[in-house]
Enzyme design. Structure first.
Site, short mmCIF file in Angstrom:
data_model
loop_
_atom_site.label_atom_id
_atom_site.label_comp_id
_atom_site.label_asym_id
_atom_site.label_seq_id
_atom_site.Cartn_x
_atom_site.Cartn_y
_atom_site.Cartn_z
N ARG A 193 -45.13 17.76 27.68
CA ARG A 193 -43.91 17.76 26.87
C ARG A 193 -42.66 17.59 27.74
O ARG A 193 -41.60 17.26 27.26
CB ARG A 193 -43.79 19.06 26.07
CG ARG A 193 -44.85 19.18 24.99
CD ARG A 193 -44.82 20.53 24.35
NE ARG A 193 -44.95 21.59 25.38
CZ ARG A 193 -44.96 22.88 25.13
NH1 ARG A 193 -44.83 23.32 23.89
NH2 ARG A 193 -45.09 23.75 26.11
N ARG A 208 -57.70 -1.63 23.35
CA ARG A 208 -58.31 -0.57 24.18
C ARG A 208 -57.22 0.25 24.89
O ARG A 208 -57.34 1.46 25.01
CB ARG A 208 -59.28 -1.20 25.19
CG ARG A 208 -60.13 -0.16 25.92
CD ARG A 208 -61.26 -0.77 26.73
NE ARG A 208 -60.77 -1.56 27.86
CZ ARG A 208 -61.55 -2.22 28.71
NH1 ARG A 208 -62.87 -2.20 28.56
NH2 ARG A 208 -61.05 -2.90 29.71
N LYS A 250 -59.76 4.54 29.41
CA LYS A 250 -59.57 3.92 30.73
C LYS A 250 -58.35 4.59 31.35
O LYS A 250 -57.22 4.10 31.24
CB LYS A 250 -59.40 2.41 30.56
CG LYS A 250 -59.64 1.64 31.84
CD LYS A 250 -59.84 0.17 31.55
CE LYS A 250 -59.79 -0.66 32.79
NZ LYS A 250 -60.77 -0.34 33.82
N GLU A 265 -73.28 3.38 33.98
CA GLU A 265 -72.62 2.11 34.33
C GLU A 265 -72.38 2.14 35.84
O GLU A 265 -72.81 3.06 36.52
CB GLU A 265 -71.30 1.98 33.56
CG GLU A 265 -70.31 3.11 33.85
CD GLU A 265 -69.02 3.01 33.04
OE1 GLU A 265 -68.64 1.90 32.64
OE2 GLU A 265 -68.40 4.07 32.83
N1 PMP Z 1 -66.82 0.28 33.59
C1 PMP Z 1 -65.78 0.73 34.32
C2 PMP Z 1 -65.82 2.14 34.79
C3 PMP Z 1 -64.70 -0.12 34.63
O1 PMP Z 1 -63.68 0.32 35.34
C4 PMP Z 1 -64.74 -1.46 34.17
C5 PMP Z 1 -63.67 -2.44 34.56
N2 PMP Z 1 -62.47 -2.20 34.01
C6 PMP Z 1 -65.83 -1.89 33.42
C7 PMP Z 1 -66.85 -0.99 33.14
C8 PMP Z 1 -65.89 -3.29 32.87
O2 PMP Z 1 -65.00 -3.42 31.79
P1 PMP Z 1 -64.31 -4.80 31.42
O3 PMP Z 1 -65.39 -5.78 31.16
O4 PMP Z 1 -63.51 -4.51 30.21
O5 PMP Z 1 -63.47 -5.21 32.60
#
Ligand code: PMP
Length: 286
Positions: A105, A52, A151, A184
Site C-alpha cells: 500500500r 498473461r 510470471k 519444466e
Molecule cells: N517456463 C519458464 C519458467 C519461463 O521463464 C519461460 C520463458 N518465459 C517458459 C517456461 C516459456 O514460456 P514462453 O513460451 O511463453 O516464453
C-alpha cells in the site's frame, strides 16, 4: 544511437532509464514481466502475452496503470523508436516506489518498463547438436506458495536450478515439482515424444503456461501428432524417443541427453525438427 527505453510513459535513453532503489521490485522482487518476440515487425501472439502480463499482475494485485491497448502501443512505440522489426521485448511492471517495508500500500503507482532489443539468437550449433540437460535438485516452487503461472520478477527458484545446470555444464536444467514429477525447465517448457505421442506436463504440474508451448501443441495437432498433457516422471524422460524444450527465446530446441542418459539416437529427433520448422514458418510468415 543510444537504445530508447520506455519507462512510465516516456521514451528515454538507456543511460536515463533508471528506477528508484525504493522500488519494491528491487527490494523484494515484487513485480511481473513478460519476454516477447517480434518477427518482421509483428509481435508474436501479442494478445496472449499481454493477457498473461495482466493476469500475472492481477494475481499479485498490481494494477497496471494503463489499458492493454495502451500497453501494446507502448511496445510498438519502443520498437519503432529503436528501428527494430525483429526484437526481443521485455515488459516489466513493478509494484513501484515505496518504503523499506513490505507493505504494497506504500507503493502508490506501479512502474512500467518496456525494453526492446535486437534478439541474441542461440547459436545454430545448439539446434543441430541438441542440448544436454540435467535434473536440478532445486524443486519448482509449490503452486500453493506462489503459482508458477505468475510470471513474477522473483526468479530465484529458477536461478538456483540454472546455477546447478551451469555447474554441470548445461545451459538448461529440468525442475521437478514437490511431488517429484517433471514440471519444466528454468526458462523453458519441456516435451517428450513417446510411442508417437507428444507429452508435456499439465498446468497442475506447476508450470508457467508457455506461449510457445501452446503454439507447439496447436501445430502438432494440426499436423496430426497426438498431444497429451500428462504427468511425467524422470523415467519417462530417460526412455523418451525425443525430447525438446520450448520458449520465446529458444523457440523449439532438441534435448539429446538428460542426466547422462542419451535420448533417442543422441541427435535432435525428426519430430522435433518438423515442429521447429513449422514454428518458424508460423512466426516468420509476416
Ligand atoms: N517456463 C519458464 C519458467 C519461463 O521463464 C519461460 C520463458 N518465459 C517458459 C517456461 C516459456 O514460456 P514462453 O513460451 O511463453 O516464453
Amino acid at each position: 544511437m543510444s537504445l530508447k527505453i520506455y519507462i512510465d510513459g516516456k521514451l528515454v535513453d538507456r543511460e536515463q532509464a533508471k528506477v528508484s532503489v525504493f522500488d519494491h521490485c528491487l527490494l523484494y522482487g515484487d513485480g511481473v514481466f513478460e519476454g516477447i518476440r517480434a518477427y518482421g515487425g509483428v509481435i508474436f501472439r501479442e494478445d496472449e502475452h499481454v493477457r498473461r502480463l495482466y493476469d500475472s499482475a492481477r494475481a499479485v494485485m498490481i494494477e497496471i496503470p494503463m489499458t492493454p491497448g495502451e500497453f501494446k502501443k507502448a511496445m510498438h512505440d519502443t520498437m519503432a523508436a529503436n528501428n527494430l522489426s525483429d526484437a526481443y521485448i521485455r515488459a516489466v511492471v513493478t509494484r513501484g516506489v515505496g518504503d523499506l517495508g513490505l507493505d504494497p500500500r506504500k507503493c502508490p503507482r506501479p512502474t512500467v518498463i518496456v525494453i526492446a532489443a535486437s534478439i541474441e539468437l542461440y547459436p545454430d550449433e545448439f539446434y543441430k547438436k541438441g542440448l544436454d540437460v540435467i535434473t536440478a535438485g532445486t524443486r519448482r516452487i509449490m503452486s500453493d506458495a506462489l503459482s508458477p503461472r505468475v510470471k513474477s520478477c522473483n526468479y530465484l527458484n529458477n536461478i538456483m536450478a540454472k546455477i546447478e545446470g551451469i555447474r554441470a555444464g548445461c545451459i538448461e536444467a529440468v525442475m521437478l515439482n514437490a511431488r517429484g514429477e517433471v514440471a519444466e525447465c528454468t526458462g523453458d517448457n519441456i516435451f517428450i515424444l513417446a510411442g508417437g505421442v507428444l507429452k508435456t506436463p499439465p498446468p497442475e504440474a506447476g508450470i508457467l503456461l508457455g506461449i510457445t508451448r501452446g503454439a507447439v501443441i496447436e501445430i502438432a495437432r494440426e499436423i496430426g501428432i497426438g498431444v497429451q498433457e500428462t504427468v511425467l516422471t524422470r523415467h519417462d524422460l530417460y526412455v523418451a524417443d525425443e525430447c525438446f524444450l520450448t520458449g520465446t527465446a529458444a523457440e523449439v530446441i532438441g534435448v539429446v541427453s538428460i542426466d547422462g542418459r542419451i535420448i533417442g539416437d543422441g541427435k535432435p529427433g525428426p519430430t522435433t525438427g518438423k515442429l521447429l520448422k513449422k514454428f518458424r514458418e508460423l512466426t516468420r510468415k509476416g
